[in-house]
Design a protein around this motif. Structure first.
Motif, mmCIF file in Angstrom:
data_model
loop_
_atom_site.group_PDB
_atom_site.id
_atom_site.type_symbol
_atom_site.label_atom_id
_atom_site.label_comp_id
_atom_site.label_asym_id
_atom_site.label_seq_id
_atom_site.Cartn_x
_atom_site.Cartn_y
_atom_site.Cartn_z
ATOM 1 N N LEU A 1 10.452 91.746 60.305
ATOM 2 C CA LEU A 1 11.225 92.974 60.456
ATOM 3 C C LEU A 1 10.412 93.995 61.226
ATOM 4 C CD1 LEU A 1 12.597 93.410 56.819
ATOM 5 C CD2 LEU A 1 13.820 92.465 58.775
ATOM 6 N N CYS A 2 11.070 94.722 62.097
ATOM 7 C CA CYS A 2 10.401 95.828 62.755
ATOM 8 C C CYS A 2 10.140 96.908 61.707
ATOM 9 C CB CYS A 2 11.249 96.379 63.910
ATOM 10 S SG CYS A 2 12.679 97.344 63.413
ATOM 11 N N SER A 3 9.257 97.832 62.017
ATOM 12 C CA SER A 3 8.847 98.789 60.994
ATOM 13 C C SER A 3 10.032 99.593 60.468
ATOM 14 C CB SER A 3 7.773 99.715 61.551
ATOM 15 O OG SER A 3 8.113 100.156 62.836
ATOM 16 N N TYR A 4 11.007 99.875 61.318
ATOM 17 C CA TYR A 4 12.167 100.649 60.877
ATOM 18 C C TYR A 4 13.006 99.857 59.877
ATOM 19 C CZ TYR A 4 10.975 103.536 64.832
ATOM 20 O OH TYR A 4 10.310 104.341 65.711
ATOM 21 N N CYS A 5 13.298 98.638 60.251
ATOM 22 C CA CYS A 5 14.129 97.811 59.387
ATOM 23 C C CYS A 5 13.393 97.461 58.094
ATOM 24 C CB CYS A 5 14.539 96.532 60.108
ATOM 25 S SG CYS A 5 15.664 96.840 61.483
ATOM 26 N N SER B 1 4.127 96.189 65.840
ATOM 27 C CA SER B 1 5.186 96.893 65.124
ATOM 28 C C SER B 1 6.109 95.942 64.373
ATOM 29 C CB SER B 1 6.031 97.707 66.107
ATOM 30 O OG SER B 1 5.224 98.624 66.796
ATOM 31 N N LEU B 2 5.926 94.668 64.603
ATOM 32 C CA LEU B 2 6.744 93.689 63.890
ATOM 33 C C LEU B 2 5.994 93.267 62.632
ATOM 34 C CD1 LEU B 2 9.325 92.025 63.904
ATOM 35 C CD2 LEU B 2 8.124 90.274 65.199
ATOM 36 N N THR B 3 6.608 93.513 61.501
ATOM 37 C CA THR B 3 5.931 93.258 60.233
ATOM 38 C C THR B 3 6.622 92.122 59.495
ATOM 39 O OG1 THR B 3 7.313 94.920 59.172
ATOM 40 C CG2 THR B 3 5.186 95.645 60.013
ATOM 41 N N VAL B 4 5.924 91.602 58.534
ATOM 42 C CA VAL B 4 6.472 90.495 57.754
ATOM 43 C C VAL B 4 6.905 91.003 56.387
ATOM 44 C CG1 VAL B 4 5.984 88.267 56.716
ATOM 45 C CG2 VAL B 4 5.066 88.821 58.957
ATOM 46 N N HIS B 5 8.154 90.815 56.106
ATOM 47 C CA HIS B 5 8.705 91.224 54.815
ATOM 48 C C HIS B 5 8.757 90.011 53.887
ATOM 49 C CE1 HIS B 5 11.332 92.898 51.800
ATOM 50 N NE2 HIS B 5 12.269 92.025 52.070
#
Ligand SMILES: [Zn+2]
Ligand SMILES: [Zn+2]
Length: 110
Positions: A87-91, A64-68
């Motif tokens: 960033l987590c998916s929400y953020c 669920s932790l993604t790279v922006h």
């Protein structure tokens, strides 16, 4: 305007690779996605934590932790991680929807 239509000699014969003795242990994915590569690097550099809400991740939810990409360019992947933000998916969602508005309002809350 010089296009060469020479005979293609690079045709590879379909040679069957030497099959391994046991076929049971061949369930390994062979494709490496480039997104996985920079993501792994970013996670290593910035840690398993959301840069915005500071939510921490572990192996059970790390997906669920993604790279922006800070500049929005997914092809800009400097090895030092300066263009990445974990960033987590929400953020992450928030970051992108805000980016559109951010240009419009042109006010940074920081
Ligand atoms: Zn977050
Ligand atoms: Zn992003």
């Amino acid at each position: 305007m010089t296009m060469s239509f020479g005979p293609r000699k690079k045709r590879k014969p379909l040679s069957a690779p030497a099959s391994p003795p046991s076929q049971t242990a061949s369930a390994r994915p062979q494709t490496i996605k480039s997104s996985d590569t920079y993501r792994a690097r970013s996670l290593k550099i910035h840690g398993w934590i959301c840069a915005k809400c500071a939510r921490e991740f572990d192996e059970s939810n790390i997906q669920s932790l993604t790279v922006h990409h800070k500049d929005g360019n997914h092809k800009n992947n400097p090895p030092d991680g300066s263009n990445w933000e974990n960033l987590c998916s929400y953020c992450h969602d928030d970051e992108h929807s805000r980016g559109i508005l951010g240009d419009y309002i042109s006010g940074k809350n920081k």
